[in-house]
Design an enzyme around this catalytic site. Structure first.
Site, mmCIF file in Angstrom:
data_model
loop_
_atom_site.group_PDB
_atom_site.id
_atom_site.type_symbol
_atom_site.label_atom_id
_atom_site.label_comp_id
_atom_site.label_asym_id
_atom_site.label_seq_id
_atom_site.Cartn_x
_atom_site.Cartn_y
_atom_site.Cartn_z
ATOM 1 N N ASP A 34 37.675 26.519 52.453
ATOM 2 C CA ASP A 34 39.008 26.643 52.257
ATOM 3 C C ASP A 34 39.213 27.414 50.957
ATOM 4 O OD1 ASP A 34 38.901 24.948 49.750
ATOM 5 O OD2 ASP A 34 39.773 23.202 51.193
ATOM 6 N N LYS A 56 44.338 27.881 53.018
ATOM 7 C CA LYS A 56 45.857 27.517 53.189
ATOM 8 C C LYS A 56 46.408 28.252 51.872
ATOM 9 C CE LYS A 56 45.325 22.976 55.279
ATOM 10 N NZ LYS A 56 43.734 23.091 55.103
ATOM 11 N N MET A 170 49.538 19.122 44.825
ATOM 12 C CA MET A 170 50.108 20.194 45.708
ATOM 13 C C MET A 170 51.879 20.053 45.555
ATOM 14 S SD MET A 170 47.830 19.079 49.321
ATOM 15 C CE MET A 170 48.341 17.599 49.134
#
Length: 243
Positions: A34, A56, A170
């Site tokens: 990732d 992402k 996040m």
């Protein structure tokens, strides 16, 4: 027989990667990685290792999670040693549990290799201990980005009013919502906060402030970034060591 290693890459500094994670990366036939995994880790891979990116970008899934699950499964039908490489720790908002269950349901062997989570290591590199005697005896790690599909938030905001340290992962894009919510509930406006961008890397930047002014102070920081809220932020003046 194929085996999938759901592997934590650590917070960014490649030297914070575990020995076990480094070993399985070197032995991998395929690495499914990732955005938050240090790209230098891929240099450890053997020459014929297949590399599959499923990162992402800023909260937008370039590859949906259900498709990532299937990519891992399909790799297990083709290769013997499969590494699913995740920034931080697979089980700290890394969806490692979902991937493990997906593999379990399909009778694929897997192993969890924990990684050093950014929730603790990034504040440490900013000179902020998440616990400190006489200041706080506990800390909580909170997602700052709940899935849009949820009609009701799972966050019990009213329980955030004590003096424990709160680490939001996040959550940088929701920092205004987070700080306003805490102030609306009664947390004092001058309560200490920090935002740490690209923690544990040479590009690390740290901004400190209060619930009232941290949004404006941190607005130009790049992601990834974490938010730390708590009196321990004030210890940075004495403990700051990484520059």
């Amino acid at each position: 027989m194929a085996k999938v290693y759901l592997t934590g890459a650590g917070p960014g500094d490649i030297e914070l990667m575990t020995l076990k994670a480094a070993r399985v990366v070197k032995e991998a036939d395929v690495i499914i990685y990732d955005r938050l995994a240090n790209p230098e880790i891929l240099d450890m891979a053997k020459e014929n290792c297949e590399l599959i990116y499923v990162g992402k970008e800023d909260g937008k899934h370039s590859v949906p999670q259900d498709k990532i699950n299937e990519i891992i499964y399909q790799a297990s039908l083709k290769y013997e040693n499969i590494v699913r490489l995740k920034g931080g720790d697979p089980f700290v908002f890394g969806r490692g549990g979902e991937e493990a269950i997906y593999l379990y349901d399909r009778d694929i062997k897997f192993e969890i290799i924990p990684g050093i989570t950014s929730a603790v290591s990034v504040p440490a590199y900013a000179g902020i201990p998440v616990t400190h005697r006489g200041i706080t005896t506990s800390f909580r790690v909170v997602t700052g980005h709940e899935t849009p599909k949820k009609k009701i938030s799972q966050l019990e905001w009213e329980t955030f009013l004590n003096d424990e340290t709160i680490v939001f992962l996040m959550g940088f894009h929701n920092i205004k919502l987070i700080t306003n919510k805490l102030m609306d509930l009664g947390k004092r406006k001058d309560y200490p906060c920090a935002v740490i961008s690209k923690g544990t890397t040479p590009q690390q930047q740290v901004v400190t402030g209060t619930l009232e002014d941290i949004v404006e102070k941190s607005k130009d920081l790049p992601t990834p970034a974490i938010i730390v809220i708590g009196e321990v932020v004030n210890l940075r003046k004495e403990i700051c060591w990484f520059k």
